[in-house]
Scaffold this motif. Structure first.
Motif, mmCIF file in Angstrom:
data_model
loop_
_atom_site.group_PDB
_atom_site.id
_atom_site.type_symbol
_atom_site.label_atom_id
_atom_site.label_comp_id
_atom_site.label_asym_id
_atom_site.label_seq_id
_atom_site.Cartn_x
_atom_site.Cartn_y
_atom_site.Cartn_z
ATOM 1 N N ALA A 188 38.778 30.688 36.476
ATOM 2 C CA ALA A 188 39.448 31.319 37.615
ATOM 3 C C ALA A 188 40.575 32.238 37.144
ATOM 4 C CB ALA A 188 39.987 30.261 38.566
ATOM 5 N N HIS A 189 41.348 31.788 36.152
ATOM 6 C CA HIS A 189 42.411 32.640 35.615
ATOM 7 C C HIS A 189 41.822 33.895 34.959
ATOM 8 C CE1 HIS A 189 45.832 30.235 36.515
ATOM 9 N NE2 HIS A 189 45.420 29.175 35.824
ATOM 10 N N MET A 190 40.698 33.757 34.265
ATOM 11 C CA MET A 190 40.068 34.916 33.638
ATOM 12 C C MET A 190 39.594 35.907 34.690
ATOM 13 S SD MET A 190 40.368 34.600 30.429
ATOM 14 C CE MET A 190 39.270 35.922 29.936
ATOM 15 N N ARG A 191 39.014 35.412 35.791
ATOM 16 C CA ARG A 191 38.570 36.309 36.861
ATOM 17 C C ARG A 191 39.751 37.057 37.466
ATOM 18 N NH1 ARG A 191 34.962 32.030 38.142
ATOM 19 N NH2 ARG A 191 36.427 31.231 39.691
ATOM 20 N N ARG A 192 40.874 36.350 37.645
ATOM 21 C CA ARG A 192 42.064 37.011 38.197
ATOM 22 C C ARG A 192 42.558 38.118 37.263
ATOM 23 N NH1 ARG A 192 43.673 31.464 39.136
ATOM 24 N NH2 ARG A 192 43.346 30.878 41.316
ATOM 25 N N LEU A 193 42.562 37.841 35.956
ATOM 26 C CA LEU A 193 43.003 38.851 35.000
ATOM 27 C C LEU A 193 42.079 40.067 35.002
ATOM 28 C CD1 LEU A 193 44.059 36.615 31.966
ATOM 29 C CD2 LEU A 193 45.564 37.865 33.531
ATOM 30 N N ILE A 194 40.772 39.816 35.092
ATOM 31 C CA ILE A 194 39.803 40.921 35.120
ATOM 32 C C ILE A 194 39.984 41.753 36.379
ATOM 33 C CG2 ILE A 194 37.347 41.478 35.277
ATOM 34 C CD1 ILE A 194 36.811 39.042 33.497
ATOM 35 N N GLU A 195 40.132 41.086 37.530
ATOM 36 C CA GLU A 195 40.326 41.810 38.787
ATOM 37 C C GLU A 195 41.628 42.600 38.764
ATOM 38 O OE1 GLU A 195 40.144 38.814 41.733
ATOM 39 O OE2 GLU A 195 37.969 38.513 41.556
ATOM 40 N N ARG A 196 42.676 42.015 38.193
ATOM 41 C CA ARG A 196 43.958 42.718 38.108
ATOM 42 C C ARG A 196 43.837 43.950 37.212
ATOM 43 N NH1 ARG A 196 48.754 38.918 36.459
ATOM 44 N NH2 ARG A 196 47.874 37.883 38.302
ATOM 45 N N ASP A 197 43.093 43.815 36.096
ATOM 46 C CA ASP A 197 42.915 44.939 35.190
ATOM 47 C C ASP A 197 42.092 46.049 35.861
ATOM 48 O OD1 ASP A 197 43.212 45.994 32.366
ATOM 49 O OD2 ASP A 197 41.028 45.999 32.546
ATOM 50 N N ARG A 198 41.039 45.658 36.601
ATOM 51 C CA ARG A 198 40.239 46.653 37.309
ATOM 52 C C ARG A 198 41.062 47.399 38.349
ATOM 53 N NH1 ARG A 198 34.662 43.160 38.408
ATOM 54 N NH2 ARG A 198 33.835 43.304 36.270
ATOM 55 N N ALA A 199 41.919 46.660 39.056
ATOM 56 C CA ALA A 199 42.767 47.305 40.056
ATOM 57 C C ALA A 199 43.742 48.266 39.406
ATOM 58 C CB ALA A 199 43.517 46.236 40.862
ATOM 59 N N ARG A 200 44.267 47.898 38.224
ATOM 60 C CA ARG A 200 45.183 48.782 37.522
ATOM 61 C C ARG A 200 44.467 50.059 37.078
ATOM 62 N NH1 ARG A 200 46.034 49.712 32.378
ATOM 63 N NH2 ARG A 200 44.625 47.985 31.797
ATOM 64 N N VAL A 201 43.262 49.910 36.556
ATOM 65 C CA VAL A 201 42.498 51.078 36.118
ATOM 66 C C VAL A 201 42.166 51.978 37.307
ATOM 67 C CG1 VAL A 201 40.316 51.828 35.098
ATOM 68 C CG2 VAL A 201 41.564 49.906 34.107
ATOM 69 N N ALA A 202 41.824 51.356 38.437
ATOM 70 C CA ALA A 202 41.496 52.151 39.634
ATOM 71 C C ALA A 202 42.710 52.932 40.129
ATOM 72 C CB ALA A 202 40.979 51.223 40.729
ATOM 73 N N ARG A 203 43.897 52.325 40.066
ATOM 74 C CA ARG A 203 45.098 53.026 40.506
ATOM 75 C C ARG A 203 45.421 54.197 39.581
ATOM 76 N NH1 ARG A 203 47.085 47.726 41.309
ATOM 77 N NH2 ARG A 203 48.212 47.870 39.324
ATOM 78 N N GLN A 204 45.193 53.990 38.280
ATOM 79 C CA GLN A 204 45.482 55.070 37.326
ATOM 80 C C GLN A 204 44.513 56.231 37.452
ATOM 81 O OE1 GLN A 204 45.462 53.133 33.497
ATOM 82 N NE2 GLN A 204 47.538 52.309 33.741
ATOM 83 N N SER A 205 43.253 55.928 37.777
ATOM 84 C CA SER A 205 42.247 56.983 37.896
ATOM 85 C C SER A 205 42.321 57.722 39.207
ATOM 86 C CB SER A 205 40.851 56.377 37.721
ATOM 87 O OG SER A 205 40.587 55.407 38.734
ATOM 88 N N SER A 206 42.975 57.141 40.215
ATOM 89 C CA SER A 206 43.059 57.793 41.523
ATOM 90 C C SER A 206 44.230 58.790 41.601
ATOM 91 C CB SER A 206 43.218 56.732 42.615
ATOM 92 O OG SER A 206 44.396 55.987 42.417
#
Length: 206
Positions: A188-206
């Motif tokens: 569960a912690h790994m999924r949260r870290l992955i989702e947080r990283d994806r959200a960060r990448v999405a914010r940077q690319s937008s």
């Protein structure tokens, strides 16, 4: 033109009847119903923690006696004592999580009013500490088995102890008090870290 009452009716249609508390009420039955299975898991895990303490104490009591011609030794018995201490600490963590869940359930069901902020914070810290406790217990049980000999009764009891502790930690100690979401397990912690990283990448690319 839509009246205010009509707008409220439209918004209320988006929710199930059981998800909407009565006006002026503090009860949150939807949260209590959603998290009830986690309370039951915590109860089962706490029971496993009690069994882990019992088997750890039995392993210490049946550990081979000291002596130059006898298996085991003082070092091995020390590891057994460490296993007992870890089992007791883990049980204390499970009991706190169980108490925290019951306190939260009482608040969500409006049986009593209490601040849950410090309960949530402490519960989260307890779930993190449980990982360190289990790691130390795993090492202590392995070292105790090696010192006593894997054929010894205490070795079998130490093996059962570590299995019970893993069950108690997975079912109870990582069940930190929350209103939604999975427990504090490693996946569960790994999924949260992955989702947080994806959200960060999405914010940077937008």
């Amino acid at each position: 033109m839509r009246l205010q009452g009509e707008e409220d009716d439209v918004r209320d249609e988006e929710y199930a009847p059981g998800d909407i508390p009565a006006y002026g009420a503090d009860a949150q039955p939807a949260i209590a119903a959603r998290m009830a299975p986690h309370l039951r898991l915590t109860q089962i895990g706490t029971a496993l923690g009690v069994l882990a303490v019992m088997t750890a104490v039995a392993a210490w009591a049946t550990y081979p006696a000291f002596g130059p011609d006898l298996p085991g030794g003082q070092g091995g018995q020390v590891w057994t004592i460490v296993a007992v201490v870890c089992a007791v600490v883990l049980l204390a963590g499970c009991v706190f999580q169980l108490w925290g869940w019951r306190r939260a359930m009482a608040d969500w069901r409006d049986d009593r009013h209490a601040s849950l902020r410090w309960v949530r914070t402490t519960s989260y810290v307890v779930h993190l500490v449980s990982y360190a406790v289990v790691l130390v217990a795993l090492w202590a049980c392995i070292a105790g088995c090696v010192a006593a000999g894997f054929a010894a009764t205490s070795s079998a009891l130490l093996t059962v102890t570590v299995l019970l502790m893993l069950g108690a930690q997975t079912l109870a100690a990582v069940q930190y008090v929350r209103e939604s979401g999975p427990p504090g397990t490693v996946p569960a912690h790994m999924r949260r870290l992955i989702e947080r990283d994806r959200a960060r990448v999405a914010r940077q690319s937008s």
